[in-house]
Write an enzyme that holds these catalytic residues in place. Structure first.
Site, PDB file in Angstrom:
ATOM      1  N   GLU A 500       0.846  -1.200   0.000  1.00  0.00           N
ATOM      2  CA  GLU A 500       0.000   0.000   0.000  1.00  0.00           C
ATOM      3  C   GLU A 500       0.878   1.246   0.000  1.00  0.00           C
ATOM      4  O   GLU A 500       1.854   1.308   0.742  1.00  0.00           O
ATOM      5  CB  GLU A 500      -0.904  -0.041   1.238  1.00  0.00           C
ATOM      6  N   ASP A 556       0.511  -5.197  12.761  1.00  0.00           N
ATOM      7  CA  ASP A 556      -0.863  -5.569  13.136  1.00  0.00           C
ATOM      8  C   ASP A 556      -1.673  -6.052  11.927  1.00  0.00           C
ATOM      9  O   ASP A 556      -2.675  -6.736  12.082  1.00  0.00           O
ATOM     10  CB  ASP A 556      -1.581  -4.371  13.761  1.00  0.00           C
ATOM     11  N   HIS A 598      -2.243  -0.809  16.193  1.00  0.00           N
ATOM     12  CA  HIS A 598      -1.154  -0.319  15.340  1.00  0.00           C
ATOM     13  C   HIS A 598       0.197  -0.347  16.063  1.00  0.00           C
ATOM     14  O   HIS A 598       1.085   0.422  15.707  1.00  0.00           O
ATOM     15  CB  HIS A 598      -1.423   1.120  14.873  1.00  0.00           C
TER      16      HIS A 598
END
Ligand SMILES: Cc1ncc(C[n+]2csc(CCOP(=O)(O)OP(=O)(O)O)c2C)c(N)n1
Ligand SMILES: [Mg+2]
Length: 822
Positions: A500, A556, A598
């Site tokens: 991403e 995560d 996170h």
């Protein structure tokens, strides 16, 4: 650049309707007379023969599983056999037009596809090449058995080699295609374009996308077919794979001959059931599976339902779909309608379907119906077809005898070599580039703005006067990773990276800043938010021969790629009998400041899974050297980074981080501080609180700490740690992972075993709390701090004179917290 694709509010806010094109359903309607233009009599009969071979192979296994014998030959096969009796026409039709350069992936129910693709490849290969393939496969062991048992042309031997290799694999024999380490649900044979079959439903859904990417990015001929079941259409990896495969950027942003769709067919072998759940009508809402293509892209993925009970209809569909792919308009979705007469597995009582239904499909049996057509059209006599059936029965009997003979077809001898499987877990190779060739780049390395700017940075954290260098001037940990990555991009033409926001944005936490300018789209691109497919596609890309870096923004998010990381990436090298290589680096960043979802360090989870290498550098020097090694190797490496130390400078390597190439071998811990009284073994960013603890211990208590930075979790060389413990007699282990079940516990246990006689106290683990990670403001109560380490030393190992402890590590508290589950 997406910036070139401005999103105009005037256009996107305009009212309109989305129109869906028509999706053909069972539209094949050619007669045999019409098809005679394409097929010779031999072709027509060949199709029949291949279907009969698959039927007999599966019938044999069914009888073995249910009656422990076939044709009077007794055998007990304890393992699985998900049979495809009834599905033969779909398999043969699928494979008919595929060449050796076309790859198939499959599922737990893929014996038929393996045989169909193998038989098709054997027909297409010239005999010399075919013979060479068999002769070179695992030293020709399987070929020797086949040559002893049979005579004939290379092609005839090839067919018997295929049957023997597949059956021996199912029966876990060393002569099997994968040394018996794959078995029924995972058998494959890459020289015929048969790629891994997957026992995880839908597992091939994203791996096959990586294979198609490999073909596209490296300009390889051929297409990829992902054979998966209808029920897998509900699985994450399949959906993520479809999203990854249909990204618009292939058509809009990739340039030159790289522009255009992926060479991939998602072929749903739609037998209308999961195990017992009926997809159309019960567990799914699509009614007709081909509808799934409709929402994915404006082409509806060229979706179509084809009658998989008619081999000619399937061949026709694949021929047309292959053309679409050649026009770079892929990928394609096919709903190949079929039916399994056999149960899900031989123990299936078929309680979920009626006898009438099975009988109705048996009446339409594809082999019988097709045979009748051949007889009616005067292509073959009934007796000729009968002869094919009986010869196939005899052939299968002979193959079975060979495959179960313990002398001819032994199991892998684990009593002679107890480590034989261990030796196949990794490939442990060192390879500069996976293929020769000139890497495609957009700029010479020296003119890259980030490379230029790094030349001006200070590569040690202090200047000549002993003053800390300002962050703006400092060469940081993220720069070390960048230098290793960009270096490899200019060395290995196959290297591709995705994840991403990898492009334009500069990658997560600015590690990739400078790569966008350097690399064309096909080598660096943004993926959809599909962590499963990010890793899955990397697996497919790697196993086909390319090197790849997949990036998962936060540790995560590994949960989202759990199957790929736990079940796929680590398994295929060993399950291939160590033929496949897996040069895949998965970058994972441990977060900070963003709370419970996170900030987790899950290095322990991946270190637990056999087949993954796991590293966690804590300094710029180590980050660059370890990344260089990871990218030089051919094994899967989970590369952990910590957001808390991305901007840290090099404090240990006095000469600073070298500008040139160097490697730090995976598995070697590093002594970061010398000392005589206590050893502190750290993983990742906890190195820095450990340094602080060492400073306090030295200054206030005259206690010298030896700090060892593990750097790697798997592999890991315990020798330097044991050496240190021999000297100090004491050890604390610290990392940011929640302490329960962490890798520190594994290390503590191993050290106890290896160095028990030298220890004055038990090894003590200082991990994070077994909680959610709280907000940044409260993190110091969650992650190990310097005083936690000193507390542990004082309370458990070496009472420090005048030290006031918190009681954090008292035995009472440990027992209480454990019984509370925190
Ligand atoms: C992830 C996962 N979930 C469940 C299973 C158990 N299982 C094996 S096959 C199967 C049904 C699969 O149906 P489908 O994809 O249509 O393939 P088919 O068996 O019909 O060929 C299930 C639920 C599995 N192997 N993997
Ligand atoms: Mg099914």
């Amino acid at each position: 650049m997406p910036k070139s694709q401005n999103i105009d509010p005037k256009i996107v806010r305009k009212p309109e309707y989305i129109e869906f094109g028509r999706i053909p359903v069972n539209q094949y309607n050619k007669t045999i007379e019409q098809e005679k233009k394409i097929y010779s009599s031999e072709d027509f009969i060949g199709i029949f023969t291949d279907m009969v071979i698959i039927r007999e192979f599966e019938t044999m296994l069914n009888l073995i599983k249910t009656t422990n014998e076939y044709m009077g030959i007794p055998y007990n096969h304890p393992g699985p056999a998900h049979l495809s009796i009834g599905q033969e026409a779909s398999a043969v039709g699928m494979a008919y037009n595929l060449g050796v350069e076309d790859y198939i992936f499959g599922s737990h129910r893929s014996h038929g596809e393996i045989l169909a693709k193998g038989l098709s490849a054997i027909k297409k290969l010239d005999e010399g090449t075919l013979y060479e393939i068999m002769k070179n496969y695992f030293g020709g062991n399987a070929l020797r058995v086949v040559e002893k048992g049979f005579s004939g042309s290379a092609r005839e031997l090839g067919r018997n080699f295929l049957l023997y290799g597949a059956l021996a694999e199912i029966f876990a024999r060393e002569n099997g295609f994968n040394k018996g380490l794959g078995g029924s649900m995972h058998a494959f044979f890459t020289p015929f374009g048969i790629y891994p079959n997957n026992a995880i439903v839908g597992g091939s859904g994203d791996i096959s996308v990586g294979a198609a990417l490999f073909k596209k990015i490296n300009r390889k001929p051929g297409i990829v077919v992902c054979n998966i079941g209808d029920a897998s259409s509900a699985c994450g990896p399949v959906w993520e794979g479809i999203c990854f495969a249909t990204m618009d950027q292939y058509n809009t942003l990739w340039s030159g001959d790289f522009r255009g769709g992926l060479p991939l067919i998602f072929n749903f072998m739609n037998n209308l059931y999961g195990m017992g759940g009926q997809t159309a009508g019960e567990t799914m809402g699509f009614k007709i599976l081909a509808r799934l293509g409709a929402g994915v892209n404006p082409d509806s993925m060229h979706a179509e339902r084809v009658d998989g009970y008619n081999p000619l209809a399937v061949i026709d569909a694949f021929r047309r779909k292959k053309k679409i792919i050649e026009e770079k308009k892929g990928p394609v979705l096919l709903d190949t309608l079929t039916y399994r007469i056999s149960g899900h597995s031989p123990s299936d009582a078929s309680s979920y379907r009626s006898k009438e239904e099975i009988e109705a499909w048996q009446k339409e049996d594809s082999i019988v119906a097709y045979g009748n057509k051949l007889v009616e059209a005067g292509i073959a006599s009934a007796s000729k077809l009968e002869e094919i059936r009986s010869e196939t029965g005899e052939l299968m009997t002979a193959i079975l005898k060979l495959a179960i003979d313990p002398v001819v077809s032994p199991l892998l001898d684990l009593s002679a070599n107890r480590d034989a499987i261990g030796e196949m877990m990794f490939s442990n190779a060192s390879v500069d580039r996976m293929e020769d060739g000139k890497p495609e780049v957009l700029l010479p390395l020296e003119v890259n703005p980030r490379v230029k700017s790094l030349k001006t940075k200070e590569r040690f954290y202090m200047d000549g006067e002993g003053k800390p260098v300002s962050k703006a001037k400092l060469y940081q940990l993220r720069d070390g990773i960048f230098e290793a990555v960009i270096d490899r991009f200019y060395k290995d033409p196959t290297l591709a990276a995705w994840g991403e926001e990898n492009r334009d944005w500069g990658g997560a936490f600015a590690v990739y800043r400078g790569l966008t300018e350097a690399l064309p789209y096909q080598r660096l691109f943004n993926s959809p938010i599909s962590e499963g497919a990010i890793v899955g596609a990397a697996i497919g890309y790697g196993m086909c021969g390319g090197r790849v870096i997949a990036e998962i923004m936060y540790c995560d998010f590994l949960g989202r790629s759990g199957d790929e990381v736990f079940n796929q990436l680590p398994k295929w090298q060993a399950m291939s009998g160590n033929l496949i290589r897996m040069p895949v680096v998965v970058r994972v960043s441990v977060g900070s400041k963003y709370g419970a979802q996170h900030s987790q360090d899950w290095s322990s989870l991946v270190a637990h899974i056999p087949g993954l290498k796991v590293v966690f550098p804590a300094t710029p020097y180590d980050a660059k050297g370890l990344m260089n090694s990871a990218l030089q190797g051919t094994d899967p490496v989970i590369f952990f980074e910590s957001q808390r130390i991305y901007d840290t400078g090099e404090m240990f390597h006095r000469e600073g981080v070298p500008g040139g190439y160097y490697e730090i071998p995976l598995g070697e811990p590093d002594i970061k501080l010398k000392g005589d009284d206590v050893t502190i073994l750290t993983i990742g960013a906890t190195l820095y609180p450990a340094l602080k603890a060492a400073e306090i211990l030295k200054e206030k208590y005259g206690t010298g700490c030896e700090i060892i930075d593990a750097r790697s979790l798997v592999p890991f060389n315990y020798a330097p740690v044991v050496e240190s413990v021999k000297k100090t007699g004491r050890i604390v282990l610290a990392s940011d992972a929640s302490s329960r079940g962490s890798f520190l516990k594994e290390m503590a246990q191993t050290i106890t075993e290896l160095a028990f006689d030298f220890l004055d106290a038990p090894p003590v683990v200082v991990g994070s709390r077994n909680w959610i990670t709280p907000a940044f403001e409260m993190e110091k109560y969650f992650f190990p701090q310097a005083d936690w380490i000193t507390d542990a030393i004082h309370e458990k190992i070496l009472p420090l004179k005048g030290y006031v402890s918190s009681g954090r590590y008292s035995s009472d508290r440990t027992v209480r917290l454990s019984s509370e589950g925190v």
